[in-house]
Scaffold this motif. Structure first.
Motif, PDB file in Angstrom:
ATOM      1  N   ASP A  22       3.693  19.837   8.581  1.00  0.00           N
ATOM      2  CA  ASP A  22       3.334  20.480   7.318  1.00  0.00           C
ATOM      3  C   ASP A  22       4.572  20.866   6.519  1.00  0.00           C
ATOM      4  OD1 ASP A  22       4.287  22.393   8.928  1.00  0.00           O
ATOM      5  OD2 ASP A  22       2.607  23.776   8.741  1.00  0.00           O
ATOM      6  N   MET A  23       5.608  20.062   6.675  1.00  0.00           N
ATOM      7  CA  MET A  23       6.883  20.398   6.040  1.00  0.00           C
ATOM      8  C   MET A  23       6.822  20.120   4.536  1.00  0.00           C
ATOM      9  SD  MET A  23      10.381  20.665   6.709  1.00  0.00           S
ATOM     10  CE  MET A  23      11.836  20.230   5.789  1.00  0.00           C
ATOM     11  N   GLU A  24       7.230  21.093   3.760  1.00  0.00           N
ATOM     12  CA  GLU A  24       7.296  20.931   2.314  1.00  0.00           C
ATOM     13  C   GLU A  24       8.748  20.600   1.942  1.00  0.00           C
ATOM     14  OE1 GLU A  24       5.307  20.420  -1.022  1.00  0.00           O
ATOM     15  OE2 GLU A  24       4.298  21.304   0.716  1.00  0.00           O
ATOM     16  N   LEU A  34      11.249  21.544  -1.936  1.00  0.00           N
ATOM     17  CA  LEU A  34      11.822  22.853  -2.218  1.00  0.00           C
ATOM     18  C   LEU A  34      12.798  23.292  -1.126  1.00  0.00           C
ATOM     19  CD1 LEU A  34       8.772  24.597  -3.787  1.00  0.00           C
ATOM     20  CD2 LEU A  34      11.047  24.432  -4.801  1.00  0.00           C
ATOM     21  N   ILE A  35      12.490  22.941   0.112  1.00  0.00           N
ATOM     22  CA  ILE A  35      13.351  23.357   1.220  1.00  0.00           C
ATOM     23  C   ILE A  35      14.720  22.677   1.122  1.00  0.00           C
ATOM     24  CG2 ILE A  35      13.657  23.076   3.715  1.00  0.00           C
ATOM     25  CD1 ILE A  35      10.739  23.958   3.995  1.00  0.00           C
ATOM     26  N   ALA A  63      15.958  21.393  -1.566  1.00  0.00           N
ATOM     27  CA  ALA A  63      16.593  21.897  -2.784  1.00  0.00           C
ATOM     28  C   ALA A  63      17.304  23.213  -2.504  1.00  0.00           C
ATOM     29  CB  ALA A  63      15.552  22.087  -3.888  1.00  0.00           C
ATOM     30  N   GLY A  64      16.642  24.097  -1.761  1.00  0.00           N
ATOM     31  CA  GLY A  64      17.247  25.395  -1.435  1.00  0.00           C
ATOM     32  C   GLY A  64      18.490  25.245  -0.598  1.00  0.00           C
ATOM     33  N   LEU A  65      18.429  24.384   0.416  1.00  0.00           N
ATOM     34  CA  LEU A  65      19.573  24.175   1.301  1.00  0.00           C
ATOM     35  C   LEU A  65      20.770  23.627   0.520  1.00  0.00           C
ATOM     36  CD1 LEU A  65      17.882  22.597   4.472  1.00  0.00           C
ATOM     37  CD2 LEU A  65      18.913  24.862   4.287  1.00  0.00           C
ATOM     38  N   LEU A 119      21.299  23.635  -2.831  1.00  0.00           N
ATOM     39  CA  LEU A 119      21.776  24.570  -3.856  1.00  0.00           C
ATOM     40  C   LEU A 119      22.682  25.641  -3.247  1.00  0.00           C
ATOM     41  CD1 LEU A 119      21.575  25.383  -6.831  1.00  0.00           C
ATOM     42  CD2 LEU A 119      19.605  26.794  -6.261  1.00  0.00           C
ATOM     43  N   GLY A 120      22.221  26.245  -2.145  1.00  0.00           N
ATOM     44  CA  GLY A 120      23.027  27.280  -1.494  1.00  0.00           C
ATOM     45  C   GLY A 120      24.361  26.746  -1.011  1.00  0.00           C
TER      46      GLY A 120
END
Lengths: 103, 473
Positions: free
Chosen positions: B56-58, B61-62, B64-66, B68-69
């Protein structure tokens, strides 16, 4: 579902890791205090794992509500801490250890 | 495949342990840092694989977050000047604390939104609410405390071109207030166990924790900031460990507690070197005008030419840098001075490094390394002290308490603190703005000795003047 067994196991892990942490760095030359602090600080960015789980739970089903957004911000902040922390520690150590200097 | 997931976390935890261990030795420190980074990579990859296996991995966004940070982190770390290092560590630390607090908040907010249902099992909900509450308390406190510590290290903040000095304020009645704030958060956490979706409790915990971080750091002055940043570092580790209890993840608990414990040890090491205890640092705000010794003596200042002549012909010069060198950022001028006298007079130059000189332990090493001072010339206090009787000139740049002979007397606030024995040198040159006392509030006898020459002024300006005077000889 958290059972008594898992809770006790986690608390044991918590306690043992704390004792280990106390023993790990008993004698450190002052020169390395700042890089050590910075490196340890980067490791505390491990909360990125928690953020990933939280994000995954929140995005489940494709909807992005407020808790999804919070988890997203948590991933970004934790990664800044992790990647920035290790990079900056590396820069410091290169200078202190005297490598790559005056090529 | 699932059975490999715990192995991944185990490997990651082992890498963190070896990493921290190796970070404590000069030769292995760079390798230790790489182990830590590798451990983090393993932890993140394991988590991603784990979630993908659950099906159920999305991704978008995940990832993208990794990314970007990571990008922001690299940019900040590469662009920062070495002199701005302590501030950056404080800021990163705040981000880490905030991340833990946000994970806890996301968990609880899902209950409030109705996207997740609080467990009906009493033990489960109690553990989650307590862990989330403590994670929030420590995490938000770390965030606000770290940001304030960052501004304290900078000395102030510039808003629309106007410079505002970071205030230091802490009357003694603030201490019971801090205790009351902690107790009220604990009470709110207790109440929230029976009522997980109560927004008032949630807002209350966040607000009080943020205030706590500020009142904790506000009374502490610049010289004690290393201790505070180290303590906050320890706290951010503890916050991560608490989030481990929420999501039930072993690597979070292990890595978080490791950082929490080692950070605390580092904090104690720093306190010991300053001859202060942690409660003293946290609850006895210093800099109160009442405690400072009154200055009754005066000393005539010298000028650069006089000092230049003194240095001419010296066989051995030991440079003692302190907080003042970090403030005026004159490490390049200091290095130029060392090169000049080594070249022109054939003088042997060494640097005496007090363990707590500057704004962070090891801060002097980092600053001097930035100015390309060879590592072999930086000598730690215990090794350099026996060399002072053979030293012709000791040049003290912005150091005060770390050279104060009053520490040997066994009385007063400095009693027992190890110091640099600069007073044993044949001549002592001190570059300092004035005769004013250091943060310990004790007058320094060294200033008034006959063999001492004071150069009153800003470190950078005085060093530049001294270098010019030497060039003219």
């Amino acid at each position: 579902m958290i059972t008594e067994t898992t809770l006790i196991a986690n608390l044991t892990l918590f306690m043992l890791a704390i004792f280990l942490g106390f023993e790990l760095i008993t004698k450190v030359p002052a020169t390395l205090h700042t890089p050590l602090m910075s490196g340890a600080n980067a490791i505390s960015g491990i909360s990125v794992v928690g953020a990933l789980f939280a994000a995954n739970v929140a995005y489940d089903g494709g909807q992005t509500d407020l808790s999804g957004l919070l988890a997203f911000v948590a991933i970004v902040l934790a990664m800044i801490n992790v990647v920035g922390g290790f990079t900056v520690t590396n820069r410091m150590l290169n200078m202190i250890a005297g490598k790559k200097r005056r090529a | 495949m699932e059975q490999w997931i715990p192995i991944g976390y185990l490997l990651s935890a082992a890498l963190f342990i070896f990493g921290l261990k190796k970070l404590g030795h000069p030769r292995t420190a760079p390798r230790g840092n790489q182990y830590g980074a590798l451990g983090m990579l393993v932890a993140v990859l394991t988590t991603v694989v784990d979630m993908e296996l659950a099906g159920d991995m999305e991704w978008t966004l995940i990832i993208a977050g990794l990314v970007l940070g990571s990008v922001i982190g690299v940019i900040m770390a590469v662009r920062v000047q070495m002199t701005g290092m302590p501030e950056l560590v404080a800021l990163f630390n705040g981000f880490g604390g905030a991340a833990s607090a946000l994970v806890a908040l996301a968990e609880i907010w899902a209950y409030i939104d109705g996207t997740a249902t609080p467990s009906t099992d009493t033990l489960t909900i109690a553990v989650i609410m307590v862990a989330a509450g403590l994670s929030a308390l420590v995490g938000w406190m770390t965030l606000t405390g770290s940001i304030l510590a960052m501004f304290k290290l900078k000395g102030g903040v510039s808003i629309f071109g106007t410079w505002y000095k970071t205030p230091t304020w802490g009357p003694t009645w603030l201490n019971p207030v801090k205790v009351a704030l902690v107790l009220s958060v604990v009470a709110l956490i207790y109440l929230s166990i029976d009522d997980p979706t109560n927004k008032q409790y949630l807002y209350g915990i966040i607000a009080i924790s943020c205030i706590l971080g500020i009142v904790l750091v506000l009374p502490i002055g610049g010289a004690d900031m290393p201790v505070v940043v180290s303590l906050l570092n320890s706290l951010s580790g503890i916050a991560a460990a608490f989030t481990g209890f929420i999501v039930g993840n072993s690597v979070l608990i292990v890595a978080g507690s490791l950082v929490g414990a080692s950070g605390l040890i580092l904090t104690f090491i720093m306190c010991k070197a300053m001859n202060r205890t942690l409660p003293d640092v946290l609850f006895k705000s210093f800099g109160g005008s009442g405690e400072k010794a009154e200055l009754t003596r005066t000393k005539v200042g010298s000028d650069a030419d006089e000092v230049a002549m003194m240095v001419d012909g010296a066989q051995k010069v030991i440079i003692v840098p302190g907080y003042g060198m970090a403030v005026s950022q004159c490490q390049h001028q200091v290095k130029e001075f060392a090169d000049l006298i080594a070249e022109k007079f054939g003088t042997e130059v060494k640097y005496a490094i007090h363990p707590v000189a500057g704004r962070m332990p090891g801060h002097m090493n980092v600053l001097l390394a930035e100015a390309n001072v060879p590592y072999e010339q930086l000598i730690e206090m215990d090794e350099i002290n026996p060399e002072f009787p053979d030293c012709d000139v000791a040049v003290i740049i912005g150091a005060n308490d770390t050279t104060n002979p009053a520490a040997r007397s066994g009385e007063g606030p400095l009693a027992g603190m190890p110091i640099i024995d600069a007073d044993a040198a044949r001549t002592v040159v001190i570059i300092k703005r004035s005769l004013s006392v250091g943060y310990a509030g004790v007058d320094n006898d060294l200033f008034y000795m006959d063999k001492t020459m004071m150069l009153f002024g800003d470190g950078k300006a005085m060093m530049t003047g001294l270098n010019n005077a030497i060039k003219e000889i």
